[in-house]
Design a protein around this motif. Structure first.
Motif, PDB file in Angstrom:
ATOM      1  N   GLY A   1      37.586 -10.751  35.371  1.00 40.25           N
ATOM      2  CA  GLY A   1      36.449  -9.942  35.812  1.00 40.25           C
ATOM      3  C   GLY A   1      35.203 -10.323  35.049  1.00 40.25           C
ATOM      4  N   PHE A   2      34.188  -9.500  35.156  1.00 38.81           N
ATOM      5  CA  PHE A   2      32.930  -9.778  34.476  1.00 38.81           C
ATOM      6  C   PHE A   2      32.361  -8.479  33.940  1.00 38.81           C
ATOM      7  CE2 PHE A   2      33.031 -10.426  39.035  1.00 38.81           C
ATOM      8  CZ  PHE A   2      32.382  -9.298  39.514  1.00 38.81           C
ATOM      9  N   PRO A   3      31.582  -8.532  32.858  1.00 37.14           N
ATOM     10  CA  PRO A   3      31.042  -7.313  32.255  1.00 37.14           C
ATOM     11  C   PRO A   3      30.279  -6.476  33.271  1.00 37.14           C
ATOM     12  CG  PRO A   3      30.683  -9.182  30.818  1.00 37.14           C
ATOM     13  CD  PRO A   3      31.185  -9.743  32.116  1.00 37.14           C
ATOM     14  N   GLU A   4      30.421  -5.157  33.146  1.00 34.81           N
ATOM     15  CA  GLU A   4      29.797  -4.252  34.110  1.00 34.81           C
ATOM     16  C   GLU A   4      28.287  -4.196  33.964  1.00 34.81           C
ATOM     17  OE1 GLU A   4      31.812  -0.603  33.447  1.00 34.81           O
ATOM     18  OE2 GLU A   4      33.733  -1.340  34.200  1.00 34.81           O
TER      19      GLU A   4
ATOM     20  N   ILE B   1      28.303  -7.058  27.202  1.00 29.90           N
ATOM     21  CA  ILE B   1      28.608  -8.381  26.669  1.00 29.90           C
ATOM     22  C   ILE B   1      28.460  -8.342  25.157  1.00 29.90           C
ATOM     23  CG2 ILE B   1      27.984 -10.819  26.693  1.00 29.90           C
ATOM     24  CD1 ILE B   1      26.863 -10.455  29.457  1.00 29.90           C
ATOM     25  N   ASP B   2      29.450  -8.863  24.437  1.00 26.31           N
ATOM     26  CA  ASP B   2      29.408  -8.864  22.991  1.00 26.31           C
ATOM     27  C   ASP B   2      28.154  -9.582  22.501  1.00 26.31           C
ATOM     28  OD1 ASP B   2      30.335 -10.505  20.305  1.00 26.31           O
ATOM     29  OD2 ASP B   2      31.102  -8.463  20.411  1.00 26.31           O
ATOM     30  N   PRO B   3      27.504  -9.058  21.462  1.00 25.24           N
ATOM     31  CA  PRO B   3      26.280  -9.706  20.955  1.00 25.24           C
ATOM     32  C   PRO B   3      26.499 -11.165  20.576  1.00 25.24           C
ATOM     33  CG  PRO B   3      26.549  -7.523  19.994  1.00 25.24           C
ATOM     34  CD  PRO B   3      27.797  -7.794  20.770  1.00 25.24           C
ATOM     35  N   ALA B   4      27.732 -11.544  20.197  1.00 26.01           N
ATOM     36  CA  ALA B   4      28.004 -12.931  19.815  1.00 26.01           C
ATOM     37  C   ALA B   4      28.325 -13.811  21.023  1.00 26.01           C
ATOM     38  CB  ALA B   4      29.169 -12.972  18.827  1.00 26.01           C
ATOM     39  N   ILE B   5      28.203 -13.262  22.208  1.00 23.88           N
ATOM     40  CA  ILE B   5      28.418 -13.993  23.463  1.00 23.88           C
ATOM     41  C   ILE B   5      29.836 -14.566  23.542  1.00 23.88           C
ATOM     42  CG2 ILE B   5      27.237 -15.403  25.179  1.00 23.88           C
ATOM     43  CD1 ILE B   5      24.970 -15.820  23.332  1.00 23.88           C
ATOM     44  N   ASP B   6      30.806 -13.815  23.048  1.00 22.71           N
ATOM     45  CA  ASP B   6      32.177 -14.298  23.121  1.00 22.71           C
ATOM     46  C   ASP B   6      32.681 -14.356  24.560  1.00 22.71           C
ATOM     47  OD1 ASP B   6      32.304 -14.727  20.459  1.00 22.71           O
ATOM     48  OD2 ASP B   6      33.628 -13.062  19.973  1.00 22.71           O
TER      49      ASP B   6
ATOM     50  N   TRP C   1      45.030 -14.131  30.159  1.00 23.23           N
ATOM     51  CA  TRP C   1      43.873 -13.811  30.989  1.00 23.23           C
ATOM     52  C   TRP C   1      44.130 -12.598  31.872  1.00 23.23           C
ATOM     53  CZ3 TRP C   1      43.333 -19.683  32.389  1.00 23.23           C
ATOM     54  CH2 TRP C   1      42.676 -20.343  31.338  1.00 23.23           C
ATOM     55  N   SER C   2      45.358 -12.385  32.288  1.00 23.16           N
ATOM     56  CA  SER C   2      45.673 -11.230  33.125  1.00 23.16           C
ATOM     57  C   SER C   2      45.461  -9.914  32.382  1.00 23.16           C
ATOM     58  CB  SER C   2      47.129 -11.305  33.607  1.00 23.16           C
ATOM     59  OG  SER C   2      47.338 -12.411  34.449  1.00 23.16           O
ATOM     60  N   ASN C   3      45.470  -9.971  31.052  1.00 26.25           N
ATOM     61  CA  ASN C   3      45.384  -8.745  30.256  1.00 26.25           C
ATOM     62  C   ASN C   3      44.092  -8.613  29.458  1.00 26.25           C
ATOM     63  OD1 ASN C   3      48.148  -7.341  30.532  1.00 26.25           O
ATOM     64  ND2 ASN C   3      48.708  -9.467  30.176  1.00 26.25           N
ATOM     65  N   LEU C   4      43.152  -9.535  29.656  1.00 25.18           N
ATOM     66  CA  LEU C   4      41.859  -9.424  28.974  1.00 25.18           C
ATOM     67  C   LEU C   4      40.931  -8.468  29.719  1.00 25.18           C
ATOM     68  CD1 LEU C   4      40.882 -13.065  27.881  1.00 25.18           C
ATOM     69  CD2 LEU C   4      41.669 -11.190  26.431  1.00 25.18           C
ATOM     70  N   LYS C   5      40.106  -7.774  28.972  1.00 28.67           N
ATOM     71  CA  LYS C   5      39.073  -6.908  29.537  1.00 28.67           C
ATOM     72  C   LYS C   5      37.710  -7.543  29.266  1.00 28.67           C
ATOM     73  CE  LYS C   5      42.262  -3.945  30.558  1.00 28.67           C
ATOM     74  NZ  LYS C   5      42.757  -3.868  31.958  1.00 28.67           N
ATOM     75  N   PRO C   6      36.847  -7.627  30.279  1.00 33.90           N
ATOM     76  CA  PRO C   6      35.583  -8.357  30.089  1.00 33.90           C
ATOM     77  C   PRO C   6      34.546  -7.635  29.238  1.00 33.90           C
ATOM     78  CG  PRO C   6      35.666  -7.377  32.287  1.00 33.90           C
ATOM     79  CD  PRO C   6      37.014  -7.146  31.664  1.00 33.90           C
ATOM     80  N   ASN C   7      34.563  -6.310  29.231  1.00 33.78           N
ATOM     81  CA  ASN C   7      33.531  -5.569  28.506  1.00 33.78           C
ATOM     82  C   ASN C   7      33.731  -5.680  26.994  1.00 33.78           C
ATOM     83  OD1 ASN C   7      32.367  -4.723  30.888  1.00 33.78           O
ATOM     84  ND2 ASN C   7      33.512  -2.816  30.961  1.00 33.78           N
TER      85      ASN C   7
ATOM     86  N   MET D   1      33.990  -8.135  25.002  1.00 36.85           N
ATOM     87  CA  MET D   1      35.046  -9.073  24.630  1.00 36.85           C
ATOM     88  C   MET D   1      34.713  -9.780  23.318  1.00 36.85           C
ATOM     89  SD  MET D   1      36.521 -12.322  26.764  1.00 36.85           S
ATOM     90  CE  MET D   1      37.212 -11.262  28.030  1.00 36.85           C
ATOM     91  N   THR D   2      35.745  -9.986  22.491  1.00 34.22           N
ATOM     92  CA  THR D   2      35.603 -10.755  21.255  1.00 34.22           C
ATOM     93  C   THR D   2      36.739 -11.768  21.183  1.00 34.22           C
ATOM     94  OG1 THR D   2      36.987  -9.283  19.924  1.00 34.22           O
ATOM     95  CG2 THR D   2      34.635  -8.742  20.065  1.00 34.22           C
ATOM     96  N   TYR D   3      36.535 -12.816  20.405  1.00 33.91           N
ATOM     97  CA  TYR D   3      37.592 -13.807  20.211  1.00 33.91           C
ATOM     98  C   TYR D   3      38.808 -13.186  19.518  1.00 33.91           C
ATOM     99  CZ  TYR D   3      34.706 -17.815  21.627  1.00 33.91           C
ATOM    100  OH  TYR D   3      33.960 -18.726  22.334  1.00 33.91           O
ATOM    101  N   HIS D   4      38.566 -12.200  18.662  1.00 30.58           N
ATOM    102  CA  HIS D   4      39.699 -11.519  18.041  1.00 30.58           C
ATOM    103  C   HIS D   4      40.552 -10.832  19.106  1.00 30.58           C
ATOM    104  CE1 HIS D   4      41.740  -8.097  15.968  1.00 30.58           C
ATOM    105  NE2 HIS D   4      42.015  -9.058  15.100  1.00 30.58           N
ATOM    106  N   GLY D   5      39.896 -10.261  20.116  1.00 28.57           N
ATOM    107  CA  GLY D   5      40.637  -9.656  21.222  1.00 28.57           C
ATOM    108  C   GLY D   5      41.422 -10.696  22.003  1.00 28.57           C
ATOM    109  N   VAL D   6      40.844 -11.887  22.149  1.00 27.23           N
ATOM    110  CA  VAL D   6      41.565 -12.975  22.816  1.00 27.23           C
ATOM    111  C   VAL D   6      42.796 -13.357  22.005  1.00 27.23           C
ATOM    112  CG1 VAL D   6      41.421 -15.372  23.588  1.00 27.23           C
ATOM    113  CG2 VAL D   6      39.470 -13.840  23.933  1.00 27.23           C
ATOM    114  N   LEU D   7      42.658 -13.429  20.681  1.00 27.52           N
ATOM    115  CA  LEU D   7      43.792 -13.753  19.811  1.00 27.52           C
ATOM    116  C   LEU D   7      44.907 -12.723  19.970  1.00 27.52           C
ATOM    117  CD1 LEU D   7      45.320 -15.095  17.525  1.00 27.52           C
ATOM    118  CD2 LEU D   7      43.775 -13.985  15.896  1.00 27.52           C
TER     119      LEU D   7
END
Length: 459
Positions: free
Chosen positions: A190-193, A198-203, A358-364, A366-372
């Motif tokens: 998805g994409f941020p609402e 969007i995370d300030p660090a543009i993750d 990717w199926s379980n990521l949330k776009p709003n 988002m941080t790389y730590h969340g991806v990890l």
């Protein structure tokens, strides 16, 4: 999983010709490969067209813009017809017909690969307006773009400027796969609402670019020419490539060259392409580590060689890179097929890992730590590995400096007084009268419910 899919499609799919890499870059890629897509012969209509996408060989077309969107209604060449048995592998390279067919086949092939990893159909993110993806293969433009409901491609540029009609982007597997990767992320993540999400660090932006590269990397490793070339050049010593500065020899794939990087978060800025590099490299490192573990478990390399050739600084790491390469050369000799099987298994592990992640990521926000964290959870999934590579994932990301930011709330401790606890009981002293009354009412209601349950049991 995709190994099994490939075997099935060789007998059941519709055949096309695709260049694994642009033919002008290396002799190894000078001839197109036969690939089969997950649509039976006879089901791909003239165009080519199926239930998910269609080609329009547009003439004298200007690029789409926000003022000019699909569907295309201008002049066009006749749709390309299949051969007598329903296949398209009879088309000759160097013709518009070949270019149009190979664009369709590339997009369809990449979609097939990733739907196999996701284990479901990937719905288009533009499905509310367009039922199918429109593919425009050849417009006189020295650029290419993916947009809402379409992909349209022009040509490369000449060194001195101008359009190079001998280098159509629609025949460049890496570019098409990368652009389709963005569509897959829009559909599955998805994409941020709103811009504020969007995370300030543009993750989120960095993740998007990394995903495009990773979709292309996993997809291009489905070509025998690329896999064979990769192993022949390295003998399986994949971690050596960046340090030995042999990336140019290794592959002409931009995505593979991007993945072989030694960049950490402290080396990059906020621009999404730049920021994507540690994430792309870290995830690619996972695949290479899994490949090495596969080699080790199959007794194709020794545990000592695996330690000496691992990523990053380590007491066990050998600085004599030439000696490491000689040992890999010796191990690889006569075991080419076994090394290839191990690499394909590692490739498919990475494909499944990314699909579940990717199926379980949330776009709003988002941080790389969340991806990890999503990668770790995905690895624990029984259909990925059941948790075999938890430490591998942590180590690869730690080396890339992907972790919580220093001022993260998650790192802040919570004391008893902050949690309104004092020796195991509520500390009401700091509550105002209104809050005190609410707390007492809740306690009384809870006690009443307990009493009612006790009476019912007694009865």
């Amino acid at each position: 999983m995709s190994v099994a899919l490939d075997k099935r499609l060789e007998e059941e799919g519709t055949r096309f010709l695709i260049y694994s890499q642009p033919p002008f870059l290396a002799e190894a890629f000078s001839k197109p490969e036969v690939v089969s897509i997950n649509v039976p012969p006879g089901k791909v209509k003239a165009g080519p067209e199926d239930d998910r996408m269609f080609v329009v060989d547009a003439l004298n077309k200007a690029p789409y813009s926000r003022f000019n969107r699909p569907p295309y209604g201008g002049g066009k060449n006749d749709p390309i017809k299949p051969g007598p048995e329903g296949h398209f592998d009879h088309l000759q390279p160097g013709t518009r017909q070949f270019s149009a067919a190979t664009m369709y086949a590339t997009v369809r092939r990449v979609l097939d690969i990733w739907e196999d990893y996701f284990e479901h159909q990937i719905a288009w993110h533009f499905e509310t307006e367009y039922p199918k993806l429109e593919l425009i293969p050849l417009i006189e433009w020295n650029n290419a773009q993916s947009g809402y409901g379409y992909l349209e491609f022009g040509y490369g540029s000449r060194p001195g400027g101008g359009i190079d009609l001998s280098r159509p982007y629609c025949e460049n597997f890496d570019v098409l796969a990368h652009e389709l990767g963005h569509s897959i992320i829009y559909s599955e993540v998805g994409f941020p609402e709103s811009p504020e999400a969007i995370d300030p660090a543009i993750d989120y932006g960095g993740m998007h670019e990394a995903a495009g590269d990773l979709v292309a990397i996993v997809s291009v490793l489905h070509f025998n020419t690329v896999v064979d070339f990769l192993l022949k050049k390295t003998s399986g010593n994949l971690f050596s490539v960046n340090e030995l500065q042999r990336v140019g020899e290794l592959s002409t794939s931009r995505e593979i060259r991007t993945a072989f990087n030694y960049l950490r978060m402290s080396d990059v800025g906020a621009e999404p392409h730049d920021r994507s590099l540690p994430l792309t490299g870290g995830i690619f490192d996972i695949m290479v580590e899994v490949f090495q573990k596969q080699l080790l478990s199959r007794e194709l390399i020794s545990e000592e060689l695996a330690r000496r050739s691992t990523l990053g600084p380590s007491p066990a790491r050998d600085t004599d890179l030439a000696a490491i390469q000689r040992d890999f050369d010796e191990a690889y000799k006569g075991k080419e097929r076994e090394f290839k099987e191990a690499l394909l298994d590692a490739r498919d592990y990475l494909g499944r890992l990314l699909a579940v992640t990717w199926s379980n990521l949330k776009p709003n926000f988002m941080t790389y730590h969340g991806v990890l964290r999503a990668l770790l959870r995905a690895d624990r999934n029984p259909r990925v590995s059941g948790g075999l590579y938890q430490d591998t994932i942590r180590e690869c990301f730690a080396w890339r400096e992907i972790s919580l930011v220093p001022d993260s709330l998650v790192l802040r401790p919570h004391t008893l007084s902050e949690c309104a606890l004092d020796g195991g009981r509520f500390a009401f002293n700091d509550l105002d009268d209104e809050t005190m009354q609410k707390v007492r009412r809740l306690v009384e209601e809870n006690e009443a419910r307990k009493a009612t349950k006790t009476e019912r049991k007694s009865a």
